[in-house]
Design a protein around this motif. Structure first.
Motif, short mmCIF file in Angstrom:
data_model
loop_
_atom_site.label_atom_id
_atom_site.label_comp_id
_atom_site.label_asym_id
_atom_site.label_seq_id
_atom_site.Cartn_x
_atom_site.Cartn_y
_atom_site.Cartn_z
N UNK A 77 0.87 -1.16 0.00
CA UNK A 77 0.00 0.00 0.00
C UNK A 77 0.92 1.22 0.00
N UNK A 78 0.76 2.12 -0.95
CA UNK A 78 1.71 3.23 -1.11
C UNK A 78 1.75 4.14 0.12
N UNK A 79 0.63 4.25 0.82
CA UNK A 79 0.61 5.12 2.02
C UNK A 79 1.54 4.57 3.09
N UNK A 80 1.44 3.26 3.34
CA UNK A 80 2.31 2.65 4.33
C UNK A 80 3.75 2.63 3.85
N UNK A 81 3.92 2.44 2.54
CA UNK A 81 5.27 2.42 1.98
C UNK A 81 5.95 3.77 2.21
N UNK A 82 5.20 4.87 2.02
CA UNK A 82 5.78 6.20 2.22
C UNK A 82 6.24 6.38 3.66
N UNK A 139 -9.61 19.11 -7.67
CA UNK A 139 -9.56 19.73 -6.34
C UNK A 139 -8.17 19.62 -5.73
N UNK A 140 -7.77 20.67 -5.02
CA UNK A 140 -6.41 20.73 -4.47
C UNK A 140 -6.09 19.54 -3.58
N UNK A 141 -7.04 19.14 -2.74
CA UNK A 141 -6.79 18.02 -1.84
C UNK A 141 -6.50 16.74 -2.63
N UNK A 142 -7.26 16.52 -3.69
CA UNK A 142 -7.03 15.34 -4.52
C UNK A 142 -5.71 15.45 -5.28
N UNK A 143 -5.40 16.65 -5.77
CA UNK A 143 -4.12 16.84 -6.47
C UNK A 143 -2.96 16.46 -5.57
N UNK A 144 -3.00 16.93 -4.33
CA UNK A 144 -1.91 16.65 -3.40
C UNK A 144 -1.79 15.16 -3.12
N UNK A 145 -2.93 14.49 -2.97
CA UNK A 145 -2.89 13.06 -2.68
C UNK A 145 -2.32 12.29 -3.86
N UNK A 146 -2.75 12.66 -5.07
CA UNK A 146 -2.27 11.96 -6.27
C UNK A 146 -0.78 12.23 -6.51
N UNK A 147 -0.35 13.44 -6.24
CA UNK A 147 1.07 13.78 -6.40
C UNK A 147 1.92 12.95 -5.44
N UNK A 152 1.08 10.10 -4.09
CA UNK A 152 1.01 8.70 -4.51
C UNK A 152 1.97 8.42 -5.66
N UNK A 153 1.95 9.28 -6.67
CA UNK A 153 2.80 9.05 -7.84
C UNK A 153 4.28 9.11 -7.47
N UNK A 154 4.65 10.06 -6.63
CA UNK A 154 6.05 10.18 -6.22
C UNK A 154 6.49 8.95 -5.43
N UNK A 155 5.62 8.46 -4.55
CA UNK A 155 5.94 7.26 -3.78
C UNK A 155 6.04 6.05 -4.68
N UNK A 156 5.13 5.95 -5.65
CA UNK A 156 5.16 4.83 -6.59
C UNK A 156 6.44 4.83 -7.41
N UNK A 157 6.98 6.01 -7.67
CA UNK A 157 8.24 6.09 -8.42
C UNK A 157 9.36 5.39 -7.64
N UNK A 158 9.37 5.58 -6.32
CA UNK A 158 10.38 4.92 -5.49
C UNK A 158 10.16 3.41 -5.47
N UNK A 159 8.90 2.98 -5.38
CA UNK A 159 8.59 1.55 -5.37
C UNK A 159 8.92 0.93 -6.72
N UNK A 160 8.70 1.68 -7.79
CA UNK A 160 9.00 1.16 -9.12
C UNK A 160 10.50 0.90 -9.27
N UNK A 161 11.31 1.84 -8.79
CA UNK A 161 12.76 1.66 -8.89
C UNK A 161 13.21 0.41 -8.14
N UNK A 162 12.59 0.15 -7.01
CA UNK A 162 12.97 -1.02 -6.22
C UNK A 162 12.55 -2.31 -6.92
N UNK A 163 11.32 -2.33 -7.45
CA UNK A 163 10.86 -3.55 -8.12
C UNK A 163 11.65 -3.78 -9.41
N UNK A 164 11.99 -2.69 -10.11
CA UNK A 164 12.79 -2.83 -11.34
C UNK A 164 14.19 -3.33 -11.02
#
Length: 213
Positions: free
Chosen positions: A88-93, A123-131, A133-145
């Protein structure tokens, strides 16, 4: 989500389901579609009909991979501790080390202005959450790759390679099977989700000129 109507004669809901579908995109079916009396929320394909488990004690302090039945990984599964691609990206962060978290936060800063400029309708709140999430997923992607770089015979920095060996037992006998590294599937899933976020926030130039939105 609410189940208020749009006011039109066709009776469509004013909200959409929004659950992530199997393409990694938000479900666009009306909220509560196919679930009469549910009061909105998810459509019937994404849990709208579910009343939830009666006993949720097994979910307390759940810190396992996202989506596994019961909240835990199968016995002997070590993918979460190897690359974390199914986390889960939230816990991963929250579990990132200081250096990685600083890098992720820097990515968030880089995306914020672009998203604000090109996706002001989000909406700003959603933008911040998605940003985040995407940044955290980038870190997880590097690890899985990184887990797939090299081969079992010639690993690079401990990577397991594209194909891994797994010990299995059948009728009292133990044998070895070869299978694709699960990190491949994790990386593919993460890539699709990152692209979905980039489209919604118009982070890439190709999406900024998307007239279909």
């Amino acid at each position: 989500m609410s189940s208020s109507k749009t006011g039109g004669s066709d009776g469509r809901y004013g909200e959409v389901c929004g659950a992530t579908n199997n393409r990694g995109e938000p479900c666009k079916l009306p909220a509560g579609w196919g679930t009469p009396g549910s009061g909105g929320g998810r459509c019937k394909f994404h849990g709208g009909s579910s009343t939830g488990p009666k006993d949720t004690s097994h979910l307390e302090e759940n810190d396992f991979a996202e989506g596994n039945p019961g909240g835990g990984a199968p016995n002997g599964n070590t993918n979460a501790e190897i690359h974390g691609g199914f986390s889960d990206w939230r816990k991963a962060y929250d579990r990132l080390d200081d250096a990685t978290k600083a890098h992720v936060d820097k990515l968030r800063d880089c995306m914020r202005e672009t998203a604000k400029e090109h996706a002001p309708d989000v909406p700003e709140e959603r933008r911040e959450r998605l940003i985040k999430e995407k940044a955290t997923l980038s870190a997880l992607y590097r690890r899985s790759a990184a887990d797939t770089v090299g081969t079992p015979e010639n690993p690079i920095d401990g990577a397991r390679g594209l194909v891994i060996e797994e010990e299995r037992e059948h009728n009292g006998e133990t044998y070895t099977v070869h299978k694709a590294n699960p990190a491949l599937r994790a990386g593919f899933t993460i890539s699709r989700r990152k692209a979905s976020i980039a489209r919604e926030l118009r982070l890439w130039s190709g999406f900024q000129d998307d007239t279909d939105r």
